[in-house]
Enzyme design. Sequence first.
Site, PDB file in Angstrom:
ATOM      1  N   GLU A 155       1.551 -10.961  18.967  1.00  0.00           N
ATOM      2  CA  GLU A 155       0.503  -9.978  19.225  1.00  0.00           C
ATOM      3  C   GLU A 155      -0.471 -10.579  20.226  1.00  0.00           C
ATOM      4  O   GLU A 155      -0.760 -11.776  20.182  1.00  0.00           O
ATOM      5  CB  GLU A 155      -0.214  -9.584  17.933  1.00  0.00           C
ATOM      6  CG  GLU A 155       0.511  -8.473  17.221  1.00  0.00           C
ATOM      7  CD  GLU A 155      -0.236  -7.947  16.013  1.00  0.00           C
ATOM      8  OE1 GLU A 155      -1.461  -7.789  16.063  1.00  0.00           O
ATOM      9  OE2 GLU A 155       0.441  -7.713  15.000  1.00  0.00           O
ATOM     10  N   CYS A 262       1.686 -10.774   9.987  1.00  0.00           N
ATOM     11  CA  CYS A 262       2.977 -11.440   9.773  1.00  0.00           C
ATOM     12  C   CYS A 262       2.909 -12.699   8.917  1.00  0.00           C
ATOM     13  O   CYS A 262       3.541 -12.753   7.862  1.00  0.00           O
ATOM     14  CB  CYS A 262       3.617 -11.762  11.120  1.00  0.00           C
ATOM     15  SG  CYS A 262       4.098 -10.276  12.010  1.00  0.00           S
TER      16      CYS A 262
END
Length: 417
Positions: A155, A262
């Site tokens: 990200e 995550c």
Amino acid sequence: MKVAIIGTGYVGLPTGVGLESLGHDVTCIDCDREKVEKLRAGVVTLFEEGLEDLLKSGLQSGRLTFTDSMEQGVREAQLILLAVGTPPDRQTGQADLRHLFGAVKQLAPFLSSDVVVAVKSTVPVGTGDEVETLLRRLNPTAHVEVISLPEFLREGYAVHDFFHPARIVVGTQSGRARELIRELYAPLPNVPRFLFVSRRSSEAIKYASNAFLAVKIHYINEMADFCEAAGANIHEVAQGMGLDSRIGPVFLRPGPGYGGSCFPKDTKAIDHMAHKLGVELSLIRAAIKGNKKRRENMAQRIMKEVEDIPSPKIAIWGLAFKEGTDDCRESPAVEIVQRLANHHVDVCVYDPQAMTTARRILGDSVRYAPDMYSAAQGADVLAILTEWPQFDAADWKRVAGGLRSRHILDFRFFKKR
Ligand code: NAD
């Protein structure tokens, strides 16, 4: 190639616009109608550098479409990518596969006769087997291959990572599926490194990688505490460690703990899987516990700075779990702010991209500043919690002029200001 992507979140959207730009016909399907409407209108629903331009050019090309209709999206697809969320179960930490199996049930009736279904979501080892069994049961006539195609994008760098993947791991024994995936990525500027493995190994690679990185972050955070107590400089120490090619220089930057959608969930999920299998992953367990503790410690350290001040004001720079994104899922910064707000102190926050996503979690418990200098104005302490480069490059004279006292807790760059 006709590609359908189910889920237009942090993985599905960059992947969808990226694949279109490689020349594929891409249909992105999402059950969130509002999201679909925005994307159709060229409005990005999350922040990633370069995403908006790709979305707009994709829509103009006519090869990129968005729909909330599973039938419309998958009927003619040769390849279907599943990129829905797999959040952690609050009680057990195991991956919640409700969205994944929900999507599989919805798409099953509309499969074309010769189709590859690739699971991009991060899923427990053996999930591909279950998806395959379910699809064969729900649609016995379709000739479907189920493969694992885990996603490794970072990200904040999602668009860059789409075009420059370090590796593409493909879990399948099927020659047809391998060729299709090679064809999918063939137009990338550089030929990516493919790793073809079994489906279960592919699923495990994703968890093993994320858990390793979480442990590495936890390790350097513990070293930062050690260095602080021992009078050493963690940046110098990390530099010295990183020059060893067996260690490497990346992921050696201390901070307020790992976060995001995550690492926290994937460490818990692999720990849960291992426990069920009777295997102990003691390092990963220590990282999970230590990471939680670290957030508490950071909040305590900030509170300590203002313990003697009546009605203290605390300024926070950074809410996103890392720089380059607006994602606040499991953000250490947001959790630290929540802990501060629980003490009923006046907290004023600023983040260059994550104000909207953070507000959904923090609500009215804090004040929101229009820029970093306003956030620091009149504060007794300023804490830096996200590594946005603009914070490091701030006009420190201006910041100091606005602060009530010169207490700056830099939990990201660890510099004396
Ligand atoms: P996300 O929550 O941002 O997006 C998921 C999207 O799926 C949402 O827009 C949701 O509306 C949609 N969705 C859910 N059920 C659906 C259904 N039945 N039909 C259509 N759409 C549906 O999630 P994300 O961050 O993109 O993560 C997706 C998966 O990829 C997860 O398994 C995650 O672990 C994995 N992953 C994420 C990252 C990351 O950086 N975010 C990186 C690698 C892997």
